[in-house]
Scaffold this active site. Structure first.
Site, PDB file in Angstrom:
ATOM      1  N   GLY A  12      41.316  -7.151  39.129  1.00 18.97           N
ATOM      2  CA  GLY A  12      42.765  -7.094  39.258  1.00 18.97           C
ATOM      3  C   GLY A  12      43.290  -6.354  40.468  1.00 18.97           C
ATOM      4  N   SER A  13      42.489  -6.274  41.539  1.00 16.66           N
ATOM      5  CA  SER A  13      43.024  -5.581  42.716  1.00 16.66           C
ATOM      6  C   SER A  13      44.169  -6.390  43.344  1.00 16.66           C
ATOM      7  CB  SER A  13      41.925  -5.296  43.748  1.00 16.66           C
ATOM      8  OG  SER A  13      41.479  -6.473  44.356  1.00 16.66           O
ATOM      9  N   LYS A  65      40.593 -27.479  26.740  1.00 22.00           N
ATOM     10  CA  LYS A  65      41.480 -26.873  27.754  1.00 22.00           C
ATOM     11  C   LYS A  65      42.945 -27.195  27.468  1.00 22.00           C
ATOM     12  CE  LYS A  65      40.173 -27.073  32.127  1.00 22.00           C
ATOM     13  NZ  LYS A  65      40.096 -25.966  33.108  1.00 22.00           N
ATOM     14  N   MET A  90      39.110 -17.553  37.303  1.00 19.91           N
ATOM     15  CA  MET A  90      37.940 -18.353  37.660  1.00 19.91           C
ATOM     16  C   MET A  90      37.806 -19.599  36.783  1.00 19.91           C
ATOM     17  SD  MET A  90      37.214 -16.568  40.175  1.00 19.91           S
ATOM     18  CE  MET A  90      35.602 -16.919  40.851  1.00 19.91           C
ATOM     19  N   ILE A  93      42.586 -25.369  36.720  1.00 20.36           N
ATOM     20  CA  ILE A  93      43.837 -25.597  35.989  1.00 20.36           C
ATOM     21  C   ILE A  93      43.908 -27.085  35.622  1.00 20.36           C
ATOM     22  CG2 ILE A  93      46.358 -25.480  36.131  1.00 20.36           C
ATOM     23  CD1 ILE A  93      45.082 -22.713  36.187  1.00 20.36           C
ATOM     24  N   ASN A 107      46.995 -20.104  44.529  1.00 17.07           N
ATOM     25  CA  ASN A 107      45.710 -19.425  44.354  1.00 17.07           C
ATOM     26  C   ASN A 107      45.335 -18.713  45.654  1.00 17.07           C
ATOM     27  OD1 ASN A 107      43.144 -18.807  43.166  1.00 17.07           O
ATOM     28  ND2 ASN A 107      42.229 -20.487  44.326  1.00 17.07           N
ATOM     29  N   HIS A 109      41.884 -17.436  47.719  1.00 16.13           N
ATOM     30  CA  HIS A 109      40.440 -17.685  47.725  1.00 16.13           C
ATOM     31  C   HIS A 109      39.815 -16.951  48.918  1.00 16.13           C
ATOM     32  CE1 HIS A 109      36.750 -19.790  46.801  1.00 16.13           C
ATOM     33  NE2 HIS A 109      36.606 -19.977  48.099  1.00 16.13           N
TER      34      HIS A 109
HETATM   35  C1  GAR Z   1      39.531 -12.174  44.926  1.00 13.31           C
HETATM   36  O1  GAR Z   1      38.727 -11.877  46.030  1.00 13.31           O
HETATM   37  C2  GAR Z   1      39.954 -13.622  44.942  1.00 13.31           C
HETATM   38  O2  GAR Z   1      40.139 -14.122  46.234  1.00 13.31           O
HETATM   39  C3  GAR Z   1      38.788 -14.287  44.260  1.00 13.31           C
HETATM   40  O3  GAR Z   1      38.476 -13.418  43.200  1.00 13.31           O
HETATM   41  C4  GAR Z   1      38.712 -12.069  43.632  1.00 13.31           C
HETATM   42  C5  GAR Z   1      39.457 -11.348  42.537  1.00 13.31           C
HETATM   43  O4  GAR Z   1      39.518  -9.986  42.829  1.00 13.31           O
HETATM   44  N1  GAR Z   1      39.123 -15.598  43.796  1.00 13.31           N
HETATM   45  C6  GAR Z   1      38.295 -16.635  43.811  1.00 13.31           C
HETATM   46  O5  GAR Z   1      37.142 -16.553  44.184  1.00 13.31           O
HETATM   47  C7  GAR Z   1      38.904 -17.936  43.332  1.00 13.31           C
HETATM   48  N2  GAR Z   1      38.036 -19.034  43.588  1.00 13.31           N
HETATM   49  P1  GAR Z   1      40.521  -9.040  42.049  1.00 13.31           P
HETATM   50  O6  GAR Z   1      40.249  -9.228  40.558  1.00 13.31           O
HETATM   51  O7  GAR Z   1      40.150  -7.657  42.495  1.00 13.31           O
HETATM   52  O8  GAR Z   1      41.919  -9.422  42.426  1.00 13.31           O
END
Ligand code: GAR
Length: 192
Positions: A12-13, A65, A90, A93, A107, A109
């Site tokens: 969740g950063s 889903k 992850m 949708i 999103n 990425h």
């Molecule tokens: C982030 O780096 C985001 O870009 C990635 O998950 C991480 C979540 O970090 N998303 C993906 O890879 C989507 N395909 P967080 O929980 O610290 O925000």
């Protein structure tokens, strides 16, 4: 003011970065709902600390889903959510949410798409020994990280960088880029 739901499966950063941007006045929005598909996700505690409503669900306790997305759609609609912000969610949708929130799901990425879609994008870039990777924010469609790109920022991988160094650099970029792009969405929509 934009009314957002954040969907997240991880630490969740990025959720925190969005909340900080709102608190600092850099993002004119409120987060009405945090949705997580993992009961052990760190993001849940972060949301509770900030008194954001949380919905945590186990996908396995639904028949499919469509069933869990119908429940999530009701949760979003109840709170007047206008945009769905995926922040480390992850899961693909499905049509239920894509139809209800057409062009309103975004999103982030951790690669320069279309390079390195899917899981562990940073690890994929690191393995391939690319010198430049980065971050992409895009609209979500029914593919895996395939929707129209809204913005991107590059991150250089130096020879001495370990994977953790790249992760740190990517996250630092994400935390600035995502709130900025979210803020720009409203203006974009109004100029359509
Ligand atoms: C982030 O780096 C985001 O870009 C990635 O998950 C991480 C979540 O970090 N998303 C993906 O890879 C989507 N395909 P967080 O929980 O610290 O925000």
């Amino acid at each position: 003011m934009m009314n957002l739901a954040v969907f997240a499966s991880g630490t969740g950063s990025n959720f925190d970065a969005v909340m900080n941007a709102i608190e600092n006045g850099n993002l004119d929005a409120r987060v009405s709902l945090l949705v997580s598909d993992r009961i052990d996700a760190g993001v849940i505690e972060k949301a509770q600390k900030r008194h954001v409503d949380t919905v945590v669900f186990n996908p396995k306790s639904f028949v499919n889903k469509e069933a869990f997305e119908r429940a999530l759609l009701a949760d979003c609609k109840d709170r007047g959510v206008e945009w769905i912000i995926l922040a480390g969610y992850m899961r693909l949708i499905g049509p239920t949410l894509l139809t209800a929130y057409e062009d309103r799901i975004v999103n982030i990425h951790p690669s320069l798409l279309p390079a390195f879609p899917g899981k562990d994008a940073i690890g994929q870039a690191f393995e391939k020994k690319v010198k430049i990777t980065g971050v992409t924010v895009h609209f979500v469609d029914d593919g895996m990280d395939t929707g129209p790109i809204i913005d991107q920022e590059a991150v250089r991988i130096e020879a001495q960088d370990r994977k953790e160094d790249v992760e740190r650099k990517i996250q630092a970029v994400e935390h600035v880029l995502y709130p900025r792009v979210i803020q720009s969405l409203k203006a974009k929509e109004e100029s359509k």
